[in-house]
Write a protein that holds these residues in place. Structure first.
Motif, PDB file in Angstrom:
ATOM      1  N   TYR A   1      -9.421  -6.679   2.421  1.00 14.16           N
ATOM      2  CA  TYR A   1      -8.252  -7.477   2.040  1.00 14.16           C
ATOM      3  C   TYR A   1      -7.070  -7.163   2.956  1.00 14.16           C
ATOM      4  CZ  TYR A   1      -4.273  -9.134  -0.711  1.00 14.16           C
ATOM      5  OH  TYR A   1      -3.115  -9.756  -1.118  1.00 14.16           O
ATOM      6  N   LEU A   2      -6.776  -5.865   3.131  1.00 19.44           N
ATOM      7  CA  LEU A   2      -5.636  -5.485   3.962  1.00 19.44           C
ATOM      8  C   LEU A   2      -5.851  -5.860   5.423  1.00 19.44           C
ATOM      9  CD1 LEU A   2      -4.776  -1.976   2.470  1.00 19.44           C
ATOM     10  CD2 LEU A   2      -3.544  -4.119   2.127  1.00 19.44           C
ATOM     11  N   ILE A   3      -7.090  -5.687   5.891  1.00 23.34           N
ATOM     12  CA  ILE A   3      -7.383  -6.017   7.289  1.00 23.34           C
ATOM     13  C   ILE A   3      -7.260  -7.523   7.521  1.00 23.34           C
ATOM     14  CG2 ILE A   3      -9.185  -6.023   9.059  1.00 23.34           C
ATOM     15  CD1 ILE A   3     -10.182  -3.395   7.868  1.00 23.34           C
ATOM     16  N   ARG A  18       7.150   5.564  13.349  1.00 22.25           N
ATOM     17  CA  ARG A  18       7.714   5.999  12.076  1.00 22.25           C
ATOM     18  C   ARG A  18       6.610   6.532  11.172  1.00 22.25           C
ATOM     19  NH1 ARG A  18       8.829   3.320   7.117  1.00 22.25           N
ATOM     20  NH2 ARG A  18       8.014   1.369   7.948  1.00 22.25           N
ATOM     21  N   PHE A  19       6.931   7.591  10.440  1.00 23.83           N
ATOM     22  CA  PHE A  19       5.983   8.166   9.494  1.00 23.83           C
ATOM     23  C   PHE A  19       6.123   7.480   8.141  1.00 23.83           C
ATOM     24  CE2 PHE A  19       5.949  11.316   5.938  1.00 23.83           C
ATOM     25  CZ  PHE A  19       4.585  11.327   5.748  1.00 23.83           C
ATOM     26  N   SER A  20       5.003   7.058   7.579  1.00 20.11           N
ATOM     27  CA  SER A  20       5.003   6.455   6.250  1.00 20.11           C
ATOM     28  C   SER A  20       3.695   6.828   5.566  1.00 20.11           C
ATOM     29  CB  SER A  20       5.131   4.930   6.340  1.00 20.11           C
ATOM     30  OG  SER A  20       5.123   4.355   5.043  1.00 20.11           O
ATOM     31  N   TYR A  21       3.781   7.689   4.566  1.00 19.69           N
ATOM     32  CA  TYR A  21       2.576   8.151   3.883  1.00 19.69           C
ATOM     33  C   TYR A  21       2.008   7.032   3.020  1.00 19.69           C
ATOM     34  CZ  TYR A  21      -0.569  11.462   1.627  1.00 19.69           C
ATOM     35  OH  TYR A  21      -1.689  12.127   1.189  1.00 19.69           O
ATOM     36  N   CYS A  22       0.692   6.854   3.072  1.00 16.92           N
ATOM     37  CA  CYS A  22       0.070   5.751   2.336  1.00 16.92           C
ATOM     38  C   CYS A  22      -1.283   6.188   1.786  1.00 16.92           C
ATOM     39  CB  CYS A  22      -0.089   4.536   3.250  1.00 16.92           C
ATOM     40  SG  CYS A  22      -0.839   3.116   2.432  1.00 16.92           S
ATOM     41  N   ASN A  23      -1.379   6.332   0.477  1.00 12.16           N
ATOM     42  CA  ASN A  23      -2.646   6.718  -0.145  1.00 12.16           C
ATOM     43  C   ASN A  23      -3.749   5.703   0.118  1.00 12.16           C
ATOM     44  OD1 ASN A  23      -1.669   9.066  -1.199  1.00 12.16           O
ATOM     45  ND2 ASN A  23      -1.401   8.304  -3.275  1.00 12.16           N
ATOM     46  N   THR A  24      -3.384   4.432   0.179  1.00 14.62           N
ATOM     47  CA  THR A  24      -4.380   3.377   0.357  1.00 14.62           C
ATOM     48  C   THR A  24      -5.178   3.573   1.640  1.00 14.62           C
ATOM     49  OG1 THR A  24      -2.935   1.840  -0.821  1.00 14.62           O
ATOM     50  CG2 THR A  24      -4.728   0.881   0.454  1.00 14.62           C
ATOM     51  N   LEU A  82      -7.053  10.566 -18.505  1.00 19.39           N
ATOM     52  CA  LEU A  82      -7.464   9.891 -17.279  1.00 19.39           C
ATOM     53  C   LEU A  82      -7.181   8.397 -17.388  1.00 19.39           C
ATOM     54  CD1 LEU A  82     -10.943  11.580 -16.638  1.00 19.39           C
ATOM     55  CD2 LEU A  82      -8.733  12.211 -15.667  1.00 19.39           C
ATOM     56  N   ASN A  83      -7.008   7.752 -16.235  1.00 18.72           N
ATOM     57  CA  ASN A  83      -6.899   6.298 -16.201  1.00 18.72           C
ATOM     58  C   ASN A  83      -7.750   5.765 -15.051  1.00 18.72           C
ATOM     59  OD1 ASN A  83      -5.354   6.340 -13.738  1.00 18.72           O
ATOM     60  ND2 ASN A  83      -3.531   6.819 -14.951  1.00 18.72           N
ATOM     61  N   TYR A  84      -7.731   4.464 -14.841  1.00 18.31           N
ATOM     62  CA  TYR A  84      -8.640   3.857 -13.866  1.00 18.31           C
ATOM     63  C   TYR A  84      -8.392   4.339 -12.437  1.00 18.31           C
ATOM     64  CZ  TYR A  84      -4.791   0.754 -12.529  1.00 18.31           C
ATOM     65  OH  TYR A  84      -3.596   0.257 -12.079  1.00 18.31           O
ATOM     66  N   LEU A  85      -7.187   4.788 -12.129  1.00 21.63           N
ATOM     67  CA  LEU A  85      -6.891   5.261 -10.779  1.00 21.63           C
ATOM     68  C   LEU A  85      -7.492   6.636 -10.497  1.00 21.63           C
ATOM     69  CD1 LEU A  85      -3.161   4.147 -10.406  1.00 21.63           C
ATOM     70  CD2 LEU A  85      -5.163   3.152  -9.296  1.00 21.63           C
ATOM     71  N   ASP A  91      -8.022   9.483  -1.243  1.00 21.05           N
ATOM     72  CA  ASP A  91      -6.630   9.931  -1.257  1.00 21.05           C
ATOM     73  C   ASP A  91      -6.440  11.135  -2.175  1.00 21.05           C
ATOM     74  OD1 ASP A  91      -7.249   8.386  -3.500  1.00 21.05           O
ATOM     75  OD2 ASP A  91      -5.167   7.835  -3.837  1.00 21.05           O
ATOM     76  N   LYS A  92      -7.432  11.444  -2.994  1.00 20.08           N
ATOM     77  CA  LYS A  92      -7.350  12.541  -3.968  1.00 20.08           C
ATOM     78  C   LYS A  92      -8.745  12.769  -4.535  1.00 20.08           C
ATOM     79  CE  LYS A  92      -6.180   9.317  -7.672  1.00 20.08           C
ATOM     80  NZ  LYS A  92      -6.529   8.169  -6.829  1.00 20.08           N
ATOM     81  N   ASN A  93      -8.797  13.344  -5.746  1.00 20.45           N
ATOM     82  CA  ASN A  93     -10.030  13.418  -6.534  1.00 20.45           C
ATOM     83  C   ASN A  93     -11.018  14.479  -6.087  1.00 20.45           C
ATOM     84  OD1 ASN A  93      -9.827  11.773  -8.737  1.00 20.45           O
ATOM     85  ND2 ASN A  93     -11.696  10.653  -8.291  1.00 20.45           N
TER      86      ASN A  93
END
Length: 244
Positions: A1-3, A18-24, A82-85, A91-93
């Motif tokens: 989708y993003l691409i 520029r630095f911009s942190y992005c979990n996605t 917990l939730n769906y994320l 990015d984590k987990n």
């Protein structure tokens, strides 16, 4: 989708600007690993890193085993559900222990995974849009001090979990802190760096006048409490002597 919709993302800066942190983006990297290898991201990490390094208490949380991880709590001590994320990975987990993370750190420093040149690229600051000691390399945050010292680190947060992973390259020292009850104190373990070398001015030397007054009042109050305690103990001792 993003691409496919890249042209619509007008607020993205050119590379190396520029630095911009992005979990996605990290979630996309996990999907890329699955696409290239043909196996799931959790399985890939287990086969290629966790098992060979004997990181026996490290795993990626998945929807198939939602209760495998230790629960986390907010600052009041209330368990956070917990939730769906929670089942988005990349990015984590990754749940681990300080001992297992030290195994990973030693492997990372060994030169068997990345060459020294590649690691040097990762530890090079690229984010110069704001003046100050804070900067960002390739996946690593860093503090650059006026005395030439450098702290390489990355903090983590999700729900009530906090983590700090700090590398002192000059001393070959790693500081690891993990917490499953939310507190920002976890991120203050960077102050331990001064045990190994002169990295920065201690917090007490950086405080302003009002903070110093508060600290002085605290010390005064503490002294009063200690004197009162000593007086009680002394009186108790005298009473015991008379009783004998």
């Amino acid at each position: 989708y993003l691409i496919n919709r890249k042209q619509e993302l007008t607020d993205i800066s050119p590379a190396c600007i520029r630095f911009s942190y992005c979990n996605t983006n990290y979630a996309l990297l996990a999907l890329l690993i699955e696409k290239v290898t043909g196996i799931t991201y959790p399985r890939y990490l287990k086969q290629n890193f966790f098992d060979p390094l004997e990181m026996n208490n490290t795993f990626v949380l998945t929807v198939k085993e939602p209760t495998k991880a230790t629960p986390s709590y907010d600052w009041r001590g209330t368990e956070i559900p917990l939730n769906y994320l929670d089942f988005v990975y990349g990015d984590k987990n990754i749940f681990s222990t300080a001992r297992d993370l030290l195994k990973w750190d030693r492997f990372l420093s060994s030169g068997l995974l990345f060459t020294k040149e590649t690691l040097q690229e990762a530890y090079t600051p690229y984010s110069h849009e704001h003046p100050g000691i804070k900067n960002y390399g390739l996946g690593w945050r860093m503090n650059l001090y006026d005395n030439g010292k450098k702290i390489i680190f990355h903090n983590g947060w999700w729900h009530g979990n906090n983590s700090a992973f700090i590398r002192l390259l000059d001393e070959d020292v790693t500081i690891i802190a993990l917490n499953n009850r939310f507190t920002r104190a976890t991120y203050h373990v960077n102050q331990l760096a001064n045990i190994f070398s002169d990295y920065f001015i201690p917090v007490e030397e950086e405080t302003d006048a009002s903070t110093q007054d508060s600290m002085l009042q605290y010390k005064t109050d503490s002294n009063s409490v200690h004197k009162k305690r000593d007086s009680i103990i002394s009186g108790k001792s005298q009473h015991e002597k008379k009783s004998k």
